[in-house]
Enzyme design. Structure first.
Site, PDB file in Angstrom:
ATOM      1  N   SER A   1       0.861  -1.187   0.000  1.00 21.51           N
ATOM      2  CA  SER A   1       0.000   0.000   0.000  1.00 21.51           C
ATOM      3  C   SER A   1       0.897   1.237   0.000  1.00 21.51           C
ATOM      4  CB  SER A   1      -0.867   0.020   1.276  1.00 21.51           C
ATOM      5  OG  SER A   1      -1.661   1.191   1.330  1.00 21.51           O
TER       6      SER A   1
ATOM      7  N   TYR B   1      -1.884  -0.904  10.617  1.00 25.23           N
ATOM      8  CA  TYR B   1      -1.988  -1.304   9.203  1.00 25.23           C
ATOM      9  C   TYR B   1      -0.764  -0.795   8.419  1.00 25.23           C
ATOM     10  CZ  TYR B   1      -3.654  -1.220   4.357  1.00 25.23           C
ATOM     11  OH  TYR B   1      -3.771  -1.376   2.993  1.00 25.23           O
TER      12      TYR B   1
HETATM   13  P1  NAP Z   1     -11.281  -6.184   0.533  1.00 22.86           P
HETATM   14  O1  NAP Z   1     -12.176  -5.703  -0.548  1.00 22.86           O
HETATM   15  O2  NAP Z   1     -11.704  -6.075   1.951  1.00 22.86           O
HETATM   16  O3  NAP Z   1     -10.888  -7.714   0.210  1.00 22.86           O
HETATM   17  C1  NAP Z   1      -9.986  -8.399   1.046  1.00 22.86           C
HETATM   18  C2  NAP Z   1      -9.838  -9.817   0.555  1.00 22.86           C
HETATM   19  O4  NAP Z   1      -8.916 -10.500   1.413  1.00 22.86           O
HETATM   20  C3  NAP Z   1     -11.126 -10.617   0.589  1.00 22.86           C
HETATM   21  O5  NAP Z   1     -11.133 -11.558  -0.459  1.00 22.86           O
HETATM   22  C4  NAP Z   1     -11.038 -11.332   1.940  1.00 22.86           C
HETATM   23  O6  NAP Z   1     -11.877 -12.476   1.947  1.00 22.86           O
HETATM   24  C5  NAP Z   1      -9.557 -11.662   1.945  1.00 22.86           C
HETATM   25  N1  NAP Z   1      -9.022 -11.944   3.273  1.00 22.86           N
HETATM   26  C6  NAP Z   1      -9.077 -11.165   4.392  1.00 22.86           C
HETATM   27  N2  NAP Z   1      -8.507 -11.796   5.424  1.00 22.86           N
HETATM   28  C7  NAP Z   1      -8.076 -13.002   4.952  1.00 22.86           C
HETATM   29  C8  NAP Z   1      -7.424 -14.109   5.549  1.00 22.86           C
HETATM   30  N3  NAP Z   1      -7.099 -14.120   6.848  1.00 22.86           N
HETATM   31  N4  NAP Z   1      -7.144 -15.182   4.779  1.00 22.86           N
HETATM   32  C9  NAP Z   1      -7.475 -15.185   3.468  1.00 22.86           C
HETATM   33  N5  NAP Z   1      -8.087 -14.176   2.846  1.00 22.86           N
HETATM   34  C10 NAP Z   1      -8.392 -13.087   3.592  1.00 22.86           C
HETATM   35  O7  NAP Z   1      -9.869  -5.444   0.470  1.00 22.86           O
HETATM   36  P2  NAP Z   1      -9.123  -4.724  -0.752  1.00 22.86           P
HETATM   37  O8  NAP Z   1      -9.383  -3.285  -0.652  1.00 22.86           O
HETATM   38  O9  NAP Z   1      -9.374  -5.442  -2.012  1.00 22.86           O
HETATM   39  O10 NAP Z   1      -7.605  -4.959  -0.278  1.00 22.86           O
HETATM   40  C11 NAP Z   1      -6.812  -5.998  -0.834  1.00 22.86           C
HETATM   41  C12 NAP Z   1      -5.354  -5.681  -0.554  1.00 22.86           C
HETATM   42  O11 NAP Z   1      -5.045  -4.419  -1.113  1.00 22.86           O
HETATM   43  C13 NAP Z   1      -5.003  -5.606   0.914  1.00 22.86           C
HETATM   44  O12 NAP Z   1      -3.734  -6.204   1.124  1.00 22.86           O
HETATM   45  C14 NAP Z   1      -4.934  -4.114   1.189  1.00 22.86           C
HETATM   46  O13 NAP Z   1      -4.035  -3.821   2.232  1.00 22.86           O
HETATM   47  C15 NAP Z   1      -4.438  -3.596  -0.134  1.00 22.86           C
HETATM   48  N6  NAP Z   1      -4.759  -2.190  -0.414  1.00 22.86           N
HETATM   49  C16 NAP Z   1      -6.050  -1.801  -0.673  1.00 22.86           C
HETATM   50  C17 NAP Z   1      -6.300  -0.466  -0.994  1.00 22.86           C
HETATM   51  C18 NAP Z   1      -7.663   0.027  -1.382  1.00 22.86           C
HETATM   52  O14 NAP Z   1      -7.798   1.220  -1.693  1.00 22.86           O
HETATM   53  N7  NAP Z   1      -8.693  -0.786  -1.437  1.00 22.86           N
HETATM   54  C19 NAP Z   1      -5.247   0.463  -0.996  1.00 22.86           C
HETATM   55  C20 NAP Z   1      -3.968   0.023  -0.696  1.00 22.86           C
HETATM   56  C21 NAP Z   1      -3.727  -1.310  -0.419  1.00 22.86           C
HETATM   57  P3  NAP Z   1     -12.362 -13.196   3.322  1.00 22.86           P
HETATM   58  O15 NAP Z   1     -12.711 -12.096   4.288  1.00 22.86           O
HETATM   59  O16 NAP Z   1     -13.512 -14.058   2.914  1.00 22.86           O
HETATM   60  O17 NAP Z   1     -11.206 -14.018   3.779  1.00 22.86           O
END
Ligand code: NAP
Length: 261
Positions: free
Chosen positions: A144, A158
């Site tokens: 991130s 985080y």
């Molecule tokens: P999201 O929409 O909340 O999706 C998170 C995904 O991770 C879901 O598929 C969730 O499914 C899975 N997950 C969570 N805990 C888990 C575990 N213990 N084991 C296996 N799977 C798990 O989040 P997102 O925004 O797409 O974020 C994805 C990644 O991008 C993260 O690493 C986040 O830090 C990074 N990121 C996101 C943003 C943003 O703007 N969205 C910005 C910077 C970085 P389950 O809950 O069913 O397991």
């Protein structure tokens, strides 16, 4: 153009929604067999149904908690059994609970570091042998901008976990280079996902206004970066990071942003 991913086996953690589902969609369209990994089986099934038919490859699912080393080993075994090996691991699963520094408990730290840091270690460890066997293994970690580049109140734990992923990848890249595996990271800015939507309309409007390209990123913006880092053409890039944020980290001040019009 770039490598064909026809027949390549790609594991994406956190692929039931958000960025991970977007990454999976981009690899599916490029012809890969994709294993979607996350905890919630129903959400995984819905994602697989949505992605089925996007490309030539097979879309399969495995329910796994990446904070468990044993479950990550099972995930890798499923990929090898169903798709004949592993060419690419996108270690994307992550959580971002919001809590002020003064209120963060040991349990909060364990949860965030368990998924974001230990989950990255365990996914990589579990997939390493299969990635090495491919002769061109690729690991792309979703970090991130928050932590490695910027800060945001409520996300000290985080941010620390996302910076830890980069410390991990620099040494992992050296250790895995003799096995022809590259390890890189994509650093998303604010990407339009279900998870981000939960933070509310005010948060999203403020974020859009602070991004020089004046829009949130799409999950495919991150997927395309992962696809490039997984290509044969990116084979000499390892231990590196790519910020994908619409220029969000660039302005020195609000005035710098507004001066551009
Ligand atoms: P999201 O929409 O909340 O999706 C998170 C995904 O991770 C879901 O598929 C969730 O499914 C899975 N997950 C969570 N805990 C888990 C575990 N213990 N084991 C296996 N799977 C798990 O989040 P997102 O925004 O797409 O974020 C994805 C990644 O991008 C993260 O690493 C986040 O830090 C990074 N990121 C996101 C943003 C943003 O703007 N969205 C910005 C910077 C970085 P389950 O809950 O069913 O397991």
């Amino acid at each position: 153009m770039f490598t064909s991913f026809d027949g390549r086996s790609v594991v994406v953690t956190g692929a039931s929604k958000g960025i991970g589902k977007g990454i999976a969609r981009v690899f599916a369209r490029a012809g890969a067999d994709v294993l979607l990994a996350a905890r919630d089986e129903q959400a995984l099934a819905a994602a697989a149904a949505e992605l089925d038919g996007e490309g030539k490859g097979r879309i399969t699912t495995v329910s796994v908690d990446v904070s468990s080393a044993e479950e990550c080993r099972r995930m890798a075994a499923v990929a090898v059994e169903r798709h004949g090996g592993i060419d690419v691991l996108c270690a994307n699963a992550g959580i971002f609970p919001d809590r002020a520094l003064a209120e963060i408990t040991e349990a909060d730290l364990d949860e965030v570091f368990g998924v974001n840091v230990k989950g990255t270690f365990f996914s990589v460890q579990a997939c390493t042998d299969a990635l090495a066997a491919s002769g061109h293994g690729r690991i792309v970690v979703t970090s991130s901008i928050t932590g490695p580049v910027t800060g945001f109140p409520g996300w000290s734990h985080y941010g620390a976990s996302k910076a830890a992923q980069l410390g991990f990848l620099r040494t992992a890249a050296i250790e895995l280079a003799p096995r022809s595996i590259t390890v890189n990271a994509v650093l998303p800015g604010n990407i339009a996902t279900e998870g981000l939507a939960d933070l509310g309309a005010d948060y999203i409007a403020t974020m859009e206004a602070s991004i020089p390209l004046r829009r949130l990123g799409s999950v495919e913006d991150i997927g395309h970066t992962c696809l490039f880092l997984a290509s044969d053409e990116a084979g000499y890039i390892t231990g590196q990071t790519i910020v994908v944020d619409g220029g969000q980290v660039l302005p020195e001040s609000l005035e710098a942003l507004q001066a551009a019009g």
